[in-house]
Design a protein around this motif. Structure first.
Motif, PDB file in Angstrom:
ATOM      1  N   ILE A  52      11.837  -0.741   2.001  1.00 35.90           N
ATOM      2  CA  ILE A  52      10.664   0.141   2.066  1.00 35.90           C
ATOM      3  C   ILE A  52      11.000   1.513   1.490  1.00 35.90           C
ATOM      4  CG2 ILE A  52       9.191   1.425   3.676  1.00 35.90           C
ATOM      5  CD1 ILE A  52       9.347  -1.166   5.479  1.00 35.90           C
ATOM      6  N   ILE A  53      12.119   2.062   1.890  1.00 38.78           N
ATOM      7  CA  ILE A  53      12.550   3.371   1.379  1.00 38.78           C
ATOM      8  C   ILE A  53      12.736   3.324  -0.131  1.00 38.78           C
ATOM      9  CG2 ILE A  53      14.459   5.035   1.409  1.00 38.78           C
ATOM     10  CD1 ILE A  53      14.863   4.029   4.412  1.00 38.78           C
ATOM     11  N   ASP A  54      13.406   2.286  -0.605  1.00 43.58           N
ATOM     12  CA  ASP A  54      13.663   2.160  -2.032  1.00 43.58           C
ATOM     13  C   ASP A  54      12.363   1.983  -2.815  1.00 43.58           C
ATOM     14  OD1 ASP A  54      15.729   1.669  -4.252  1.00 43.58           O
ATOM     15  OD2 ASP A  54      14.440  -0.099  -4.406  1.00 43.58           O
ATOM     16  N   ALA A  55      11.429   1.200  -2.279  1.00 43.40           N
ATOM     17  CA  ALA A  55      10.156   0.965  -2.977  1.00 43.40           C
ATOM     18  C   ALA A  55       9.389   2.268  -3.150  1.00 43.40           C
ATOM     19  CB  ALA A  55       9.322  -0.058  -2.213  1.00 43.40           C
ATOM     20  N   LEU A  56       9.335   3.090  -2.100  1.00 47.94           N
ATOM     21  CA  LEU A  56       8.645   4.373  -2.218  1.00 47.94           C
ATOM     22  C   LEU A  56       9.381   5.300  -3.181  1.00 47.94           C
ATOM     23  CD1 LEU A  56       7.612   4.909   1.508  1.00 47.94           C
ATOM     24  CD2 LEU A  56       6.073   4.470  -0.408  1.00 47.94           C
ATOM     25  N   ALA A  57      10.704   5.229  -3.188  1.00 55.16           N
ATOM     26  CA  ALA A  57      11.480   6.054  -4.118  1.00 55.16           C
ATOM     27  C   ALA A  57      11.227   5.647  -5.562  1.00 55.16           C
ATOM     28  CB  ALA A  57      12.971   5.939  -3.790  1.00 55.16           C
ATOM     29  N   ARG A  58      10.894   4.379  -5.773  1.00 51.85           N
ATOM     30  CA  ARG A  58      10.634   3.882  -7.128  1.00 51.85           C
ATOM     31  C   ARG A  58       9.171   4.040  -7.536  1.00 51.85           C
ATOM     32  NH1 ARG A  58      15.062   0.997  -9.134  1.00 51.85           N
ATOM     33  NH2 ARG A  58      16.609   0.466  -7.546  1.00 51.85           N
ATOM     34  N   GLY A  59       8.397   4.708  -6.720  1.00 51.11           N
ATOM     35  CA  GLY A  59       7.039   5.051  -7.127  1.00 51.11           C
ATOM     36  C   GLY A  59       5.930   4.239  -6.515  1.00 51.11           C
ATOM     37  N   ALA A  60       6.239   3.328  -5.589  1.00 52.95           N
ATOM     38  CA  ALA A  60       5.147   2.642  -4.878  1.00 52.95           C
ATOM     39  C   ALA A  60       4.312   3.694  -4.153  1.00 52.95           C
ATOM     40  CB  ALA A  60       5.707   1.630  -3.886  1.00 52.95           C
ATOM     41  N   ASN A  61       3.005   3.549  -4.199  1.00 52.60           N
ATOM     42  CA  ASN A  61       2.131   4.546  -3.574  1.00 52.60           C
ATOM     43  C   ASN A  61       2.170   4.467  -2.057  1.00 52.60           C
ATOM     44  OD1 ASN A  61       1.228   5.781  -5.890  1.00 52.60           O
ATOM     45  ND2 ASN A  61      -0.508   4.394  -6.151  1.00 52.60           N
ATOM     46  N   ARG A  62       2.222   3.254  -1.543  1.00 51.94           N
ATOM     47  CA  ARG A  62       2.227   3.046  -0.093  1.00 51.94           C
ATOM     48  C   ARG A  62       2.741   1.658   0.195  1.00 51.94           C
ATOM     49  NH1 ARG A  62      -2.972   3.646  -2.032  1.00 51.94           N
ATOM     50  NH2 ARG A  62      -2.952   5.819  -1.346  1.00 51.94           N
ATOM     51  N   VAL A  63       3.136   1.445   1.448  1.00 54.66           N
ATOM     52  CA  VAL A  63       3.646   0.148   1.870  1.00 54.66           C
ATOM     53  C   VAL A  63       2.882  -0.292   3.106  1.00 54.66           C
ATOM     54  CG1 VAL A  63       5.652  -1.177   2.624  1.00 54.66           C
ATOM     55  CG2 VAL A  63       5.958   0.702   0.983  1.00 54.66           C
ATOM     56  N   TYR A  64       2.277  -1.466   3.008  1.00 57.25           N
ATOM     57  CA  TYR A  64       1.594  -2.082   4.144  1.00 57.25           C
ATOM     58  C   TYR A  64       2.535  -3.120   4.748  1.00 57.25           C
ATOM     59  CZ  TYR A  64      -2.651  -0.042   2.153  1.00 57.25           C
ATOM     60  OH  TYR A  64      -3.592   0.827   1.656  1.00 57.25           O
ATOM     61  N   THR A  65       2.891  -2.961   6.014  1.00 58.43           N
ATOM     62  CA  THR A  65       3.782  -3.918   6.661  1.00 58.43           C
ATOM     63  C   THR A  65       2.974  -4.786   7.613  1.00 58.43           C
ATOM     64  OG1 THR A  65       4.362  -2.307   8.395  1.00 58.43           O
ATOM     65  CG2 THR A  65       5.779  -2.420   6.455  1.00 58.43           C
ATOM     66  N   VAL A  66       3.189  -6.093   7.527  1.00 59.47           N
ATOM     67  CA  VAL A  66       2.385  -7.042   8.301  1.00 59.47           C
ATOM     68  C   VAL A  66       3.300  -8.053   8.984  1.00 59.47           C
ATOM     69  CG1 VAL A  66       0.370  -6.768   6.819  1.00 59.47           C
ATOM     70  CG2 VAL A  66       2.057  -8.527   6.282  1.00 59.47           C
ATOM     71  N   ARG A  67       2.724  -8.813   9.907  1.00 57.02           N
ATOM     72  CA  ARG A  67       3.505  -9.759  10.701  1.00 57.02           C
ATOM     73  C   ARG A  67       3.694 -11.110  10.023  1.00 57.02           C
ATOM     74  NH1 ARG A  67       4.488  -8.412  16.009  1.00 57.02           N
ATOM     75  NH2 ARG A  67       3.249  -6.741  16.950  1.00 57.02           N
ATOM     76  N   THR A  68       2.680 -11.594   9.287  1.00 57.83           N
ATOM     77  CA  THR A  68       2.729 -12.966   8.783  1.00 57.83           C
ATOM     78  C   THR A  68       2.390 -13.018   7.298  1.00 57.83           C
ATOM     79  OG1 THR A  68       0.384 -13.430   9.209  1.00 57.83           O
ATOM     80  CG2 THR A  68       1.927 -13.780  11.046  1.00 57.83           C
ATOM     81  N   PRO A  69       2.840 -14.069   6.612  1.00 53.76           N
ATOM     82  CA  PRO A  69       2.459 -14.244   5.206  1.00 53.76           C
ATOM     83  C   PRO A  69       0.947 -14.343   5.028  1.00 53.76           C
ATOM     84  CG  PRO A  69       4.330 -15.646   5.731  1.00 53.76           C
ATOM     85  CD  PRO A  69       3.856 -15.073   7.033  1.00 53.76           C
ATOM     86  N   GLU A  70       0.276 -14.991   5.952  1.00 49.86           N
ATOM     87  CA  GLU A  70      -1.186 -15.132   5.862  1.00 49.86           C
ATOM     88  C   GLU A  70      -1.865 -13.769   5.930  1.00 49.86           C
ATOM     89  OE1 GLU A  70       0.742 -18.772   6.908  1.00 49.86           O
ATOM     90  OE2 GLU A  70       0.773 -16.839   7.984  1.00 49.86           O
ATOM     91  N   GLU A  71      -1.382 -12.921   6.826  1.00 47.04           N
ATOM     92  CA  GLU A  71      -1.929 -11.572   6.931  1.00 47.04           C
ATOM     93  C   GLU A  71      -1.634 -10.781   5.661  1.00 47.04           C
ATOM     94  OE1 GLU A  71      -1.581  -7.616   9.826  1.00 47.04           O
ATOM     95  OE2 GLU A  71      -0.511  -9.460  10.361  1.00 47.04           O
TER      96      GLU A  71
END
Length: 245
Positions: A35-54
């Motif tokens: 998550i930290i690395d993704a934001l450092a590489r320019g991702a605007n935001r990170v949505y964290t979820v419990r399941t693949p379906e979600e």
């Protein structure tokens, strides 16, 4: 005096005791590092979820969505890799990352269900930046570091990472440090990071899977200024919000 406490695994979370606290979730191998690395590489935001379906449902409602994750250390069909260096190859600049893992995103989902809690993602990568931000913006608050662990098991790498963050926090402010937090601090000071991560159960498993470079990357300390904070249902870089203010 505010306290610092550490939970050894996500199953120890008591949501009734979270209100008013600063909560830092750690999953060093690899959810919070990714998550930290993704934001450092320019991702605007990170949505964290419990399941693949979600995750799939969430991604369907977003523009520029990137799906990534794992379940029980196995890739999810149709998803990008869950580890930082592999995921970076997907191209993250400007993306909205939807991320699902076995432990780290589960811990984040649990603590973010409670109102009145300031939630951050921490790892070795951003320990100094995270501690500095928390002390500057949440002076006087008690801090709970949640080691995600691994399906109800203690993980050495998360405990070591918690000690790293605690070492920075106590340099910046006076805290009452609980026995669990003291133990994490001694774990960090008593063992170099590379030894700890590669000796851990998950670290050894990653090496067997050919992911030694990913573990090496997670060993980097204080190399990233990103401070992921949970805001309005997603993780964003609080350091950028601070600059804007």
């Amino acid at each position: 005096m505010p306290t610092i406490h550490v939970l050894l695994k996500r199953e120890e979370i008591d949501t009734a005791l979270l209100a008013g606290k600063v909560v830092v979730v750690l999953d060093v191998l690899f959810a919070t590092t990714t998550i930290i690395d993704a934001l450092a590489r320019g991702a605007n935001r990170v949505y964290t979820v419990r399941t693949p379906e979600e995750a799939i449902e969430m991604a369907s409602r977003l523009e520029d969505a990137v799906l990534a994750g794992e379940h029980m250390a196995r890739m999810i069909p149709g998803f990008q890799a869950a580890t930082p260096m592999a995921l970076a190859k997907a191209g993250l600049h400007g993306a909205q990352l939807v991320y699902c893992t076995t432990n780290g995103t589960q811990a984040l989902a649990t603590v973010t269900e409670v109102t009145g809690v300031d939630v951050f993602a921490g790892a070795l990568l951003n320990g100094k930046a995270l501690a500095t931000h928390i002390v500057a913006r949440h002076a006087g608050a008690s801090i709970l570091l949640v080691c995600s662990g691994s399906v109800d098991r203690f993980n050495l790498e998360d405990f070591h990472g918690a000690g790293h963050i605690i070492a920075h926090l106590i340099k910046l402010h006076d805290f009452q440090v609980t026995d669990a937090a003291q133990a994490a601090l001694h774990c960090y000071r008593g063992c170099d990071t590379r030894t700890a991560l590669f000796a851990s159960r998950v670290g050894r498993m990653m090496v067997e899977l050919g992911l030694e470079e990913e573990v090496e990357y997670a060993c980097q300390s204080d190399s990233v200024e990103v401070v992921p904070q949970w805001v309005d249902g997603r993780l964003v870089d609080a350091s950028l919000m601070q600059e804007a203010a």
